[in-house]
Design a protein around this motif. Structure first.
Motif, PDB file in Angstrom:
ATOM      1  N   VAL A 108      33.363  29.594 151.755  1.00 54.53           N
ATOM      2  CA  VAL A 108      33.968  30.767 150.763  1.00 54.53           C
ATOM      3  C   VAL A 108      32.521  31.690 150.329  1.00 54.53           C
ATOM      4  O   VAL A 108      32.538  32.501 150.035  1.00 54.53           O
TER       5      VAL A 108
ATOM      6  N   GLU B 123      29.275  31.681 151.375  1.00 51.59           N
ATOM      7  CA  GLU B 123      28.681  32.269 152.262  1.00 51.59           C
ATOM      8  C   GLU B 123      29.486  33.569 152.834  1.00 51.59           C
ATOM      9  O   GLU B 123      28.891  34.708 153.144  1.00 51.59           O
ATOM     10  N   SER B 124      30.909  33.242 152.940  1.00 51.97           N
ATOM     11  CA  SER B 124      31.606  34.396 153.216  1.00 51.97           C
ATOM     12  C   SER B 124      31.535  35.563 152.345  1.00 51.97           C
ATOM     13  O   SER B 124      31.506  37.017 152.611  1.00 51.97           O
ATOM     14  N   TYR B 125      31.762  35.138 151.010  1.00 54.78           N
ATOM     15  CA  TYR B 125      31.578  36.579 150.044  1.00 54.78           C
ATOM     16  C   TYR B 125      30.183  36.752 150.282  1.00 54.78           C
ATOM     17  O   TYR B 125      29.980  38.439 150.041  1.00 54.78           O
TER      18      TYR B 125
ATOM     19  N   ARG C 162      28.042  37.336 152.490  1.00 54.52           N
ATOM     20  CA  ARG C 162      27.708  38.050 153.712  1.00 54.52           C
ATOM     21  C   ARG C 162      28.550  39.264 153.599  1.00 54.52           C
ATOM     22  O   ARG C 162      27.939  40.496 154.068  1.00 54.52           O
ATOM     23  N   HIS C 163      29.776  39.248 153.098  1.00 52.47           N
ATOM     24  CA  HIS C 163      30.376  40.539 152.976  1.00 52.47           C
ATOM     25  C   HIS C 163      29.869  41.574 152.098  1.00 52.47           C
ATOM     26  O   HIS C 163      29.525  42.645 152.372  1.00 52.47           O
TER      27      HIS C 163
ATOM     28  N   ALA D 174      28.077  38.303 142.276  1.00 51.43           N
ATOM     29  CA  ALA D 174      29.045  39.377 141.887  1.00 51.43           C
ATOM     30  C   ALA D 174      28.376  40.125 140.789  1.00 51.43           C
ATOM     31  O   ALA D 174      28.489  41.361 140.503  1.00 51.43           O
TER      32      ALA D 174
ATOM     33  N   THR E 161      36.250  50.114 147.833  1.00 50.74           N
ATOM     34  CA  THR E 161      36.830  48.787 148.309  1.00 50.74           C
ATOM     35  C   THR E 161      36.210  48.929 149.855  1.00 50.74           C
ATOM     36  O   THR E 161      36.461  50.185 150.495  1.00 50.74           O
ATOM     37  N   ALA E 162      36.262  47.943 150.397  1.00 51.33           N
ATOM     38  CA  ALA E 162      35.860  47.803 151.983  1.00 51.33           C
ATOM     39  C   ALA E 162      36.695  46.745 152.712  1.00 51.33           C
ATOM     40  O   ALA E 162      37.382  45.941 151.814  1.00 51.33           O
ATOM     41  N   ASP E 163      36.954  47.048 153.877  1.00 52.81           N
ATOM     42  CA  ASP E 163      37.785  45.949 154.537  1.00 52.81           C
ATOM     43  C   ASP E 163      39.012  45.871 153.931  1.00 52.81           C
ATOM     44  O   ASP E 163      39.875  44.951 154.075  1.00 52.81           O
TER      45      ASP E 163
END
Lengths: 479, 115
Positions: free
Chosen positions: A137, A139-141, A143-144, A342, A470-472
């Protein structure tokens, strides 16, 4: 009242005012500060009107209260570092003794935690993390948000690019970097001690890069000074103190805030990893913009160095600090690591938006003269009256609401940029200063009087920040 | 790697991941993205009402009381900054959509006797 007397039962505001009224912090008639790292204007007159009972909000990072608080907080933090003037201490021993002396230290130590809560408690409302934290979680956040920063525009550099006077705008941007650029990695140094395994060694690799491997000419602060010199700008620490904006000050202080308290170590690790990851693409963009403006006349070694080395620092902090800490210490620390990422993203936005807004306003003052003529000022309300003289201390400030400045007598220069020409205001001239915009006034006649009229409603209140992009975003559908 | 979606909490409160539905629960503390599924028979917890003590949700299907702390433990990982929330979904290929629906679970607790 002596500092010792102030401490007994005094409110935070009273303690801060006692600190700011010290002889080091009154400022002088010059717009730029002299080569003396101990003196910096804390504008005690303006500070006296600040409300330190109501904490700052994340939505108003450039408010006057925020500027006042972060100037103080930055001074507190720097007093825990070693500052010595390049020209030698001989003429400044008295200031050295005062700056590091027992009286100011007592006031600092009695106020710093409370001032940090005042300045940064808003982050707890602005950011939260929920759900099970895993390394995946995290790493995903990470990288995003890094991909978002790498592909998104820098509002501040976009404002430089779009300015009429791009040179002045670029200098204003550089000054915001100078806040950290001339004392780089000082906050990081606090987290190098102790014993925490391979992650400690990874962080130290970055630190020693910042410090030029012990070679002074390669130290990042040294090459930042070369950038300033190539623009014929002053290179001593805090020459441009009066032009640091609240957003950049808060961003710089944030890393000191985290690293002062080792309970926040994992948050720091998240924040510094985000910062290192977004620096490299940021400096690539800066090189492009600055070359376009200045051609080969500007020394961008500092930017090239960061565009290169921060790719490595981004990888090292991600793999060997952030993810390694999550793996080693388990899911309990992941929410703190996520929070640091964040928060760093949020306060980085304060830097960008505040700098962009200052560039846009200071680059377009003629329009703000026109806007002032049409602004609705409070009818019947007594304006603030500022009486200026050429030898009065020069300080800058922001205001929490839009105001119209009206020259009632004499002439004064409105100074809104570190290197651009000032805006001359003669008797009868008016100019709108939106909330949160930094400015100072300097008399050019033996006496000058300026009236400050509040405008209602606020046109550009610092709270009216644009909604976060906002993205994605997945496709919406009703169901 | 987890899948990332971004939702605007001022506009959206419900996320579909394939056939699984999640909703944003405000139960004190930060907003949580929780599964809209009662562990008893799968009732829509978004249409549950909080019990008077605020610690449980009363499922509209069979009145089962589901503890908020248990719901919280099962929430999806989410990082909120202002109105923007970045949600980390498990890896997969199911289609994802977001929308706004009525969420009774965020209303004040029922004042009548809990059933």
């Amino acid at each position: 009242m002596t500092p010792a007397e102030v401490r007994i039962g005094a409110s935070l505001g009273e303690r801060l005012l006692a600190f700011a009224r010290g002889p080091l912090f009154r400022g002088d008639a010059q717009v730029l500060h002299a080569p003396n790292p101990y003196r910096r204007a804390l504008a005690p007159d303006a500070l006296a009107a600040s409300d330190f009972t109501r904490p700052l909000t994340a939505g108003a990072p450039s408010a006057h209260r925020a500027l006042a608080a972060h100037r103080l907080l930055g001074t507190f933090y720097e007093a825990e570092t070693v500052l010595l003037p390049e020209q030698g201490l001989a003429p400044l021993h008295g200031d050295f003794d005062l700056f590091y002396g027992a009286d100011l230290r007592a006031l600092r130590e009695n106020s710093v935690s409370e001032l940090e809560r005042f300045a940064f408690d808003c982050l707890a409302d602005a950011v939260d993390v929920s759900g099970a934290g895993t390394t995946d979680v995290l790493e995903s956040y990470f990288r995003h948000v890094v991909a978002e920063a790498a592909t998104g525009p820098s509002p501040a550099l976009a404002a430089v690019e779009a300015a009429r006077d791009r040179r002045t705008a670029a200098d204003l941007y550089v000054v915001q970097l100078a806040l950290d650029g001339l004392t780089e990695a000082s906050a990081m140094s606090r987290n190098l001690g102790g014993a925490y395994g391979p992650e400690q060694s990874a962080l130290f690799k970055i630190f020693i890069d910042e410090f030029g491997y012990g070679v002074h000419d390669a130290k990042h602060t040294t090459i930042f000074a070369k950038l300033l010199r190539s623009r014929a700008m002053a290179t001593h620490v805090h020459a441009y103190w009066n032009f640091y904006l609240a957003g950049p000050l808060a961003t710089n202080n944030y890393y000191y805030y985290l690293s002062r308290d080792h309970a926040k170590f994992f948050r720091y690790a998240g924040a510094v990893t985000y910062a290192e990851a977004v620096f490299a693409p940021g400096f690539v963009e800066m090189v492009k913009v600055f070359r376009g403006i200045f051609g080969d006349t500007v020394d961008l070694h500092y930017c090239d160095e960061h565009a290169h080395i921060d790719e490595h620092h981004g990888r090292i902090t991600r793999d060997q600090v952030l993810l390694a800490l999550a793996d080693r210490h388990g899911p309990r620390v992941v929410p703190e690591l996520l929070r640091g990422v964040a928060e760093a993203r949020l306060v980085g936005g304060w830097f960008e938006e505040d700098t962009a807004a200052q560039i846009r306003w200071s680059d377009d003052l003629a329009r703000y003269r026109d806007l002032a003529s049409n602004a609705r000022t409070g009818r019947g309300a007594e304006p603030d009256r500022i009486v200026l003289s050429p030898d009065a201390p020069f300080t800058t400030r922001t205001r929490d609401t839009d105001v119209v400045l009206e020259m009632a007598a004499g002439e004064a220069d409105l100074v809104a940029t570190p290197t651009g020409p000032p805006e001359r205001l003669a008797r009868g001239d008016v100019l709108l200063v939106p909330a949160g915009r930094l400015h100072g006034l300097r008399a050019v006649t033996p006496e000058a009087t300026c009236l400050v009229h509040p405008v209602s409603p606020s046109l550009e209140a610092p709270d009216s920040r644009p909604a976060t992009a906002t993205a994605d975003r997945p496709a919406e559908q009703d169901g | 790697m987890a899948r990332v979606i971004v939702i605007d909490l001022s506009r959206h409160n419900t996320v579909y991941v394939g056939h699984d539905r999640y909703f944003v629960l405000h139960a004190g503390g930060p907003p949580l993205l929780v599964r809209d599924h009662c562990p008893h028979r799968g009732g829509p917890l978004s249409l549950a009402r909080p019990t008077p003590d605020g610690r449980r949700l009363s499922c509209p299907w069979h009145g089962t009381k589901v503890g908020v702390s248990a719901v919280r433990r099962g929430c999806l990982p989410m990082v909120r900054s202002g109105d923007e929330a970045v949600v980390l979904l498990p890896d997969g290929t199911e289609p994802v959509s977001v929308l706004r629906k009525e969420v009774l679970a965020n209303l004040p607790a029922e004042t009548g006797p809990a059933c």
